[in-house]
Design an enzyme around this catalytic site. Structure first.
Site, mmCIF file in Angstrom:
data_model
loop_
_atom_site.group_PDB
_atom_site.id
_atom_site.type_symbol
_atom_site.label_atom_id
_atom_site.label_comp_id
_atom_site.label_asym_id
_atom_site.label_seq_id
_atom_site.Cartn_x
_atom_site.Cartn_y
_atom_site.Cartn_z
ATOM 1 N N CYS A 192 0.813 -1.230 0.000
ATOM 2 C CA CYS A 192 0.000 0.000 0.000
ATOM 3 C C CYS A 192 0.841 1.273 0.000
ATOM 4 C CB CYS A 192 -0.961 0.005 1.179
ATOM 5 S SG CYS A 192 -1.949 -1.487 1.275
ATOM 6 N N HIS A 234 -3.159 6.885 2.716
ATOM 7 C CA HIS A 234 -3.589 5.582 2.197
ATOM 8 C C HIS A 234 -4.959 5.262 2.782
ATOM 9 C CE1 HIS A 234 -4.058 1.490 1.272
ATOM 10 N NE2 HIS A 234 -3.739 1.035 2.467
ATOM 11 N N ASN A 251 -10.171 -0.412 0.318
ATOM 12 C CA ASN A 251 -8.708 -0.295 0.318
ATOM 13 C C ASN A 251 -8.193 -0.844 -1.006
ATOM 14 O OD1 ASN A 251 -5.963 -0.718 0.643
ATOM 15 N ND2 ASN A 251 -6.121 -1.525 2.728
#
Ligand code: UT7
Length: 335
Positions: free
Chosen positions: A120, A262, A292
């Site tokens: 990520c 993020h 996500n």
């Protein structure tokens, strides 16, 4: 291409774009698949739905659409690009790299193209690498794509993970600017702590655990995570990275126009904002619509905020990321 003036240049963002696949997986869809419910998912994560790529659609396909939009905004063609970095942990296949596939799809010259694996944090890592090649004078235009097609790696019987992830891609064109140009990448700070690697893993499919009947029986082809531990470390590392970026530049939190973190979990973003004494209304949040999306999450959230007219040219923007590894990083830029 040789060095023509190392240290004389800075990196500006000449174009951005993002792409979300059409198919949507809602919390109500998930209720039918696993023991969960819409209220729990919204309360604990903030996510309402996520986009899922169709069968056969890979990271290079999503990245292609995002890259085309970024090229259009930059008023450039694929022929102008000097280098491609695709930040992903879910590339089209193990090899060739997704960056090489994308280079062909876009019709670029035979340019330096590679995949970058930092989960990520990938997009922040990728921007930092691009920035180095621009600053040395080596390249003029670098395409950085953060793209993921995560759903094939998610176990839709595991309620802790399957509610979180979605597919998407975002792309930025990082271009050469003269040193005095004001709207540039100001700094990047990147970290990794391999000692915490076991918190979030995708065990099979590499050289240590190649595919076998045993892999399928044990479901080790899917991501596995220790959610609560990741949560704590995410808040700690992103807060540290935000402080690091601002301290290095002598910038105070109130001077930052937007924090683009993020997009993992709304509660993580709120905790970072509170630890960092940063107003939550200046935190860009898109996860309710995307879930996500790992390396795609920052460029997608950024582009959505830009399209909505929140992020504007000339603003001071802080990117902050954490991910499997555990990797983390921040990047301060004037957009
Ligand atoms: O990019 C990095 C990727 N990973 C992450 O960002 C993950 C970070 N962690 C998180 O986002 C959160 O830890 C989760 C969303 C994964 C879990 O939220 P939580 O508030 O930490 O829940 P928890 O693990 O403490 O579980 C609380 C309860 C448990 O039940 P009991 O033991 O209290 O009876 C879980 O079994 O919630 C239960 N639970 C669920 N219930 C309904 C866990 N997942 C679900 C679910 N639906 N999907």
């Amino acid at each position: 291409m040789g060095h023509d003036g190392a240290g004389e240049f800075r990196s500006k963002i000449s174009g951005i774009g993002s792409y979300l696949p059409e198919k949507i997986l809602t919390n109500f869809d998930l209720e039918k698949m696993v023991d969960t419910n819409n209220d729990w998912i919204i309360e604990r994560t903030g996510i309402k739905h996520r986009h899922i790529a169709k069968d056969g659609e890979g990271v290079s396909d999503l990245g292609y659409h995002a890259a085309q939009k970024a090229l259009k905004m930059a008023n450039l063609t694929a022929q102008d690009i000097d280098m491609i970095i695709v930040c992903t942990v879910s590339g089209d296949q193990v090899m060739p790299s997704t960056a090489c596939v994308l280079q062909s799809k876009l019709g670029c010259r035979n340019i330096f193209s590679f995949d970058l694996s930092a989960a990520c944090s990938g997009f922040v890592y990728g921007l930092s690498v691009a920035d180095q090649f621009i600053r040395t004078g080596m390249y003029k235009h670098v395409l950085v794509v953060g793209g993921e097609v995560l759903h094939p790696f998610v176990n839709y019987e595991d309620r802790e993970t399957c509610i979180l992830f979605g597919d998407a891609a975002g792309a930025w064109i990082v271009s050469r600017a003269e040193k005095e140009y004001p709207n540039v990448i100001m700094s990047s700070h990147l970290h990794a702590d391999g000692n915490l690697g076991d918190l979030f893993v995708l065990p099979a499919g590499g050289s240590k655990i190649p595919f076998s009947a045993e892999v399928l029986a044990n479901k080790t082809q899917y991501v596995k995570m220790k959610g609560r531990e990741i949560f704590k470390n995410a808040v700690r590392t992103m807060t540290d990275c935000c402080h690091e970026a601002l301290n290095a530049n002598g910038v105070k939190p109130h001077e930052v126009d937007w924090l683009v973190p993020h997009q993992a979990n709304l509660r993580i973003l709120e905790s970072v904002a509170s630890h960092f004494e940063f107003p939550t209304e200046k935190v860009v949040v898109s996860l309710h619509e995307t879930g996500n999306t790992s390396a795609a999450s920052i460029p997608v959230a950024f582009d959505m905020a830009f399209q909505e007219g929140k992020i504007k040219r000339g603003q001071l923007i802080l990117l902050a990321a954490f991910g499997a590894g555990l990797t983390s990083g921040s990047l301060l830029l004037r957009f």
